[in-house]
Design an enzyme around this catalytic site. Structure first.
Site, PDB file in Angstrom:
ATOM      1  CE  LYS A 226     -19.667   3.932   8.266  1.00 33.73           C
ATOM      2  NZ  LYS A 226     -21.097   3.666   8.382  1.00 33.73           N
TER       3      LYS A 226
ATOM      4  CD  GLU B 177     -23.592  22.176   5.931  1.00 35.96           C
ATOM      5  OE1 GLU B 177     -24.692  22.109   5.372  1.00 35.96           O
ATOM      6  OE2 GLU B 177     -23.180  23.182   6.549  1.00 35.96           O
TER       7      GLU B 177
ATOM      8  CG  ASN C 140     -20.931   7.298   4.369  1.00 30.67           C
ATOM      9  OD1 ASN C 140     -20.819   8.470   3.992  1.00 30.67           O
ATOM     10  ND2 ASN C 140     -21.876   6.506   3.923  1.00 30.67           N
TER      11      ASN C 140
ATOM     12  CG  ASP D   1     -23.782   5.914   6.828  1.00 30.27           C
ATOM     13  OD1 ASP D   1     -23.951   5.236   5.798  1.00 30.27           O
ATOM     14  OD2 ASP D   1     -22.864   5.704   7.644  1.00 30.27           O
TER      15      ASP D   1
ATOM     16  N   GLY E 258     -20.874   5.665  14.968  1.00 32.15           N
ATOM     17  CA  GLY E 258     -20.815   6.462  13.742  1.00 32.15           C
ATOM     18  C   GLY E 258     -22.155   6.536  13.023  1.00 32.15           C
ATOM     19  CB  ALA E 259     -24.608   3.981  12.002  1.00 32.17           C
TER      20      ALA E 259
ATOM     21  NE  ARG F 198     -22.233  -1.688  24.678  1.00 29.51           N
ATOM     22  CZ  ARG F 198     -21.654  -2.724  24.154  1.00 29.51           C
ATOM     23  NH1 ARG F 198     -22.122  -3.930  24.409  1.00 29.51           N
ATOM     24  NH2 ARG F 198     -20.594  -2.582  23.375  1.00 29.51           N
ATOM     25  CB  THR F 199     -21.095   3.360  26.856  1.00 29.67           C
ATOM     26  OG1 THR F 199     -20.829   1.983  26.601  1.00 29.67           O
ATOM     27  CG2 THR F 199     -19.952   3.968  27.638  1.00 29.67           C
ATOM     28  N   PRO F 200     -23.560   5.388  28.683  1.00 31.87           N
ATOM     29  CG  PRO F 200     -24.503   5.663  30.805  1.00 31.87           C
ATOM     30  CD  PRO F 200     -23.741   4.701  29.965  1.00 31.87           C
TER      31      PRO F 200
HETATM   32  P1  NAP Z   1     -20.112   1.585  16.040  1.00 30.71           P
HETATM   33  O1  NAP Z   1     -19.555   2.931  15.782  1.00 30.71           O
HETATM   34  O2  NAP Z   1     -19.220   0.471  16.476  1.00 30.71           O
HETATM   35  O3  NAP Z   1     -21.284   1.772  17.147  1.00 30.71           O
HETATM   36  C1  NAP Z   1     -21.999   0.665  17.647  1.00 30.71           C
HETATM   37  C2  NAP Z   1     -23.005   1.138  18.701  1.00 30.71           C
HETATM   38  O4  NAP Z   1     -23.762  -0.008  19.106  1.00 30.71           O
HETATM   39  C3  NAP Z   1     -22.376   1.723  19.972  1.00 30.71           C
HETATM   40  O5  NAP Z   1     -23.211   2.731  20.474  1.00 30.71           O
HETATM   41  C4  NAP Z   1     -22.348   0.528  20.921  1.00 30.71           C
HETATM   42  O6  NAP Z   1     -22.466   0.875  22.278  1.00 30.71           O
HETATM   43  C5  NAP Z   1     -23.620  -0.182  20.516  1.00 30.71           C
HETATM   44  N1  NAP Z   1     -23.553  -1.618  20.799  1.00 30.71           N
HETATM   45  C6  NAP Z   1     -22.655  -2.494  20.280  1.00 30.71           C
HETATM   46  N2  NAP Z   1     -22.899  -3.733  20.757  1.00 30.71           N
HETATM   47  C7  NAP Z   1     -23.948  -3.612  21.618  1.00 30.71           C
HETATM   48  C8  NAP Z   1     -24.643  -4.533  22.444  1.00 30.71           C
HETATM   49  N3  NAP Z   1     -24.316  -5.838  22.473  1.00 30.71           N
HETATM   50  N4  NAP Z   1     -25.666  -4.073  23.196  1.00 30.71           N
HETATM   51  C9  NAP Z   1     -26.009  -2.763  23.170  1.00 30.71           C
HETATM   52  N5  NAP Z   1     -25.378  -1.839  22.424  1.00 30.71           N
HETATM   53  C10 NAP Z   1     -24.366  -2.261  21.646  1.00 30.71           C
HETATM   54  O7  NAP Z   1     -20.868   1.021  14.744  1.00 30.71           O
HETATM   55  P2  NAP Z   1     -21.647   1.859  13.604  1.00 30.71           P
HETATM   56  O8  NAP Z   1     -20.720   2.265  12.528  1.00 30.71           O
HETATM   57  O9  NAP Z   1     -22.465   2.901  14.264  1.00 30.71           O
HETATM   58  O10 NAP Z   1     -22.587   0.695  12.977  1.00 30.71           O
HETATM   59  C11 NAP Z   1     -23.574   0.082  13.773  1.00 30.71           C
HETATM   60  C12 NAP Z   1     -24.341  -0.959  12.965  1.00 30.71           C
HETATM   61  O11 NAP Z   1     -25.026  -0.334  11.896  1.00 30.71           O
HETATM   62  C13 NAP Z   1     -23.460  -2.028  12.335  1.00 30.71           C
HETATM   63  O12 NAP Z   1     -24.099  -3.272  12.494  1.00 30.71           O
HETATM   64  C14 NAP Z   1     -23.424  -1.643  10.857  1.00 30.71           C
HETATM   65  O13 NAP Z   1     -23.274  -2.772  10.010  1.00 30.71           O
HETATM   66  C15 NAP Z   1     -24.784  -1.007  10.666  1.00 30.71           C
HETATM   67  N6  NAP Z   1     -24.794  -0.004   9.584  1.00 30.71           N
HETATM   68  C16 NAP Z   1     -25.727  -0.134   8.592  1.00 30.71           C
HETATM   69  C17 NAP Z   1     -25.775   0.814   7.580  1.00 30.71           C
HETATM   70  C18 NAP Z   1     -26.784   0.685   6.463  1.00 30.71           C
HETATM   71  O14 NAP Z   1     -26.605   1.332   5.425  1.00 30.71           O
HETATM   72  N7  NAP Z   1     -27.858  -0.073   6.646  1.00 30.71           N
HETATM   73  C19 NAP Z   1     -24.893   1.905   7.577  1.00 30.71           C
HETATM   74  C20 NAP Z   1     -23.977   2.017   8.624  1.00 30.71           C
HETATM   75  C21 NAP Z   1     -23.940   1.061   9.631  1.00 30.71           C
HETATM   76  P3  NAP Z   1     -21.188   1.303  23.185  1.00 30.71           P
HETATM   77  O15 NAP Z   1     -20.942   2.760  22.901  1.00 30.71           O
HETATM   78  O16 NAP Z   1     -21.656   1.060  24.573  1.00 30.71           O
HETATM   79  O17 NAP Z   1     -20.039   0.425  22.763  1.00 30.71           O
END
Ligand code: NAP
Length: 309
Positions: A99, A111, A120, A135, A162-163, A184-186
């Site tokens: 993403k 935008e 997305n 999203d 990304g989300a 968790r990563t400030p």
């Molecule tokens: P991403 O870019 O990989 O970001 C993941 C975030 O979660 C990061 O801030 C990461 O922290 C944090 N994280 C990961 N593992 C962790 C842990 N064990 N403890 C604490 N923090 C943790 O992923 P994303 O695209 O944002 O997606 C995140 C989730 O949302 C996924 O599960 C995805 O399936 C879901 N999602 C759902 C929808 C929907 O339509 N419902 C849409 C999009 C995404 P760090 O920066 O410290 O690594």
């Protein structure tokens, strides 16, 4: 017969997919040389419900479109984006882990993608690729459907990926009084806050690390989990249980066959809850509008998600 799609009740080889009132019947697409192609790229994507969700609406609306899932490894992303444009795809969705990385391979950004720095949905027109982010729209719609108006609310977004970026951006646009990004990563939260402030001059957007999470939750009324915590059995709770009382608790993670533990506990503690499946539905609805210009069949799409997970 539909222009695209055949009701499998006419097809002995087809599988019945009906439940309840039989609203959700599996549709066998009739793909021809004129069919417009769309899809999703991610890694992995085999679990995705998006093909069934989009194809159900295409069939119901009589649109000659077909949606497929394509597994693209990170090192192949640039070639895949160019390839899809050259092959004449009308557009595609983008999911984990592409993403943010995809921004540098696109010709143009809406935008909705530029402010959060995440894409997305891509629309291809005349061979040019334009990135969008639906999203945030999906999240705000999921809140609206749950009776939650974000205007004037204090919101805490857990996660800075990304989300989180798309949701925080949409929440500010929806009129939230303040947004805290907790990660968790400030450093990553701080980078996202700086980016969002550029797109929303004067908005109250701040970062917080793990040590301040409890107090930040206490000060916020809407709590949103955007980390993957809760996807797997045995994951720790993403937010402290004691802060959930009387809050609006949103979990964008969704699970097959029921709620995440975060939403179950929040519900027990009297919180209003917003489920991630509804966000998935509405981000898809908005993407389909962008590709087709036609109002999607939301209920056909919802039925697939309810049936599939
Ligand atoms: P991403 O870019 O990989 O970001 C993941 C975030 O979660 C990061 O801030 C990461 O922290 C944090 N994280 C990961 N593992 C962790 C842990 N064990 N403890 C604490 N923090 C943790 O992923 P994303 O695209 O944002 O997606 C995140 C989730 O949302 C996924 O599960 C995805 O399936 C879901 N999602 C759902 C929808 C929907 O339509 N419902 C849409 C999009 C995404 P760090 O920066 O410290 O690594």
């Amino acid at each position: 017969m539909l222009k695209f799609g055949r009701d499998v009740t006419d097809n002995p080889a087809g599988r019945e997919f009906s439940r309840g009132a039989g609203r959700c019947r599996e549709i066998q697409p009739e793909i021809t040389a004129k069919t417009s192609l769309v899809g999703v790229i991610g890694h992995p994507v085999a679990h995705s419900l998006s093909p069934q969700m989009h194809n159900a609406s295409f069939a119901s609306r009589g649109l000659d479109f077909a949606y497929v899932a394509m597994d693209v490894a990170p090192e192949d992303l640039g070639e895949a984006v160019r390839g899809l444009a050259v092959l004449g795809f009308a557009g595609f969705n983008v999911t984990i882990p592409h993403k943010e990385e995809i921004l540098r391979f696109l010709d143009d950004l809406d935008e909705s993608a530029e402010r959060p720095g995440a894409v997305n949905t891509v629309v291809v027109e005349g061979g040019r690729t334009r990135g969008y982010n639906t999203d945030g729209f999906g999240f705000v719609e999921s809140c609206r459907e749950a009776g939650v108006d974000l205007a004037g609310e204090s919101v805490l977004v857990l996660g800075a990926g990304g989300a989180a970026a798309a949701i925080a951006d949409a929440v500010v646009s929806a009129g939230a009084s303040s947004v805290v990004i907790a990660n968790r990563t400030p450093e990553r939260a701080e980078i996202l806050v700086r980016r969002l402030r550029k797109g929303h001059a004067g908005a109250k957007i701040v970062a917080c690390g793990a040590d301040d999470l409890y107090d930040a939750c206490r000060r916020s009324r809407v709590l949103v989990n955007t980390t993957p915590l809760g996807m797997r059995q045995g994951d720790p709770m993403p937010l402290p249980e004691e802060v959930l009382e009387d809050r609006v608790v949103c979990d964008i993670v969704y699970r097959r066959g029921g709620e995440t533990p975060l939403l179950s506990v929040a519900r027990e503690r009297g919180a209003a809850v917003v489920d991630g499946r509804t966000m998935l539905l509405y981000q898809g609805v908005e993407a389909q509008r962008l590709w087709t210009g036609v109002e999607p069949d939301v209920e056909a799409m919802r039925a697939v998600l309810e049936e599939g997970g």
